[in-house]
Design an enzyme around this catalytic site. Sequence first.
Site, PDB file in Angstrom:
ATOM      1  CB  SER A  27      -1.297  -0.186   1.196  1.00 26.20           C
ATOM      2  OG  SER A  27      -2.026   1.430   1.078  1.00 26.20           O
ATOM      3  CG  ASN A  28       0.158   4.709  -1.143  1.00 32.02           C
ATOM      4  OD1 ASN A  28      -0.940   5.539  -0.767  1.00 32.02           O
ATOM      5  ND2 ASN A  28      -1.181   3.523  -2.319  1.00 32.02           N
ATOM      6  CG  HIS A  29       3.650   6.948   3.165  1.00 28.85           C
ATOM      7  ND1 HIS A  29       3.383   5.684   4.688  1.00 28.85           N
ATOM      8  CD2 HIS A  29       4.575   6.317   3.089  1.00 28.85           C
ATOM      9  CE1 HIS A  29       4.214   5.340   4.846  1.00 28.85           C
ATOM     10  NE2 HIS A  29       5.297   5.637   4.017  1.00 28.85           N
TER      11      HIS A  29
END
Length: 217
Positions: A27-29
């Site tokens: 995923s990402n932030h």
Amino acid sequence: MQNFHDKKFLVTAGPTQEAIDPVRFISNHSTGKMGYAVAAELASRGAEVVLVSGPTQLSVPEGVMRVDVVSADDMYRECTRLWPSMTGAVMCAAVADFTPAKVSDVKIKSKNVTLELKPTRDIAAELGKAKRPDQILVGFALETDNEQANAIAKLGRKNLDLIVLNSLRDPGAGFGCDTNRITIFSRDGSPAAYPLETKQQAAVHIVDHILHHPLLV
Ligand code: CTP
């Protein structure tokens, strides 16, 4: 002012999660704050808003209908299903660019980890291909270098009408912050640059640009 009365908008927000196995994901932030602020602003001006959201901690803004998704593929399916009935779309989601080529049914043993990845589908570009002349499509460009040139290239490549640039080089802008510093590019006309402001204020500027776009007036 209810100037979006009778208009329907799709907004994407948040990250996507790409499963590796039953325990892990890529995923990402992204926290979804920018997309939720855009959805709230459109709804407060009278638009009917469907927010297709990846996993976030945020609550649904007043007057907005949320469709929860997890992966880039789920988001793609919901967006392509909804797009024909929309006046426009604002693509704020930080969609994962890669996903595991296959998802393991069992937890992968740590000794055996070799991940094969495949690219996800570009949702904004797919909506751009299917866009009718009466629909408006707005994208974001999150850049770390060559910001303006990359944003303008994305505007063309994805067949967008507006693109909102934010640079990760700006202190106080980007993932997790409550503030952002945006520049809005259209296909013609000079870019509109705004100072560091709250994501709610940035959403007001984005929605104003949509409202004044020749496609909607
Ligand atoms: N986007 C999307 N689907 C994807 C990737 C991006 O809908 N699979 C949308 C984003 O929501 C954003 C715009 O496309 O509105 C640009 O996203 P960005 O991550 O900046 O660009 P990429 O297309 O991923 O290009 P690059 O990684 O080369 O910067």
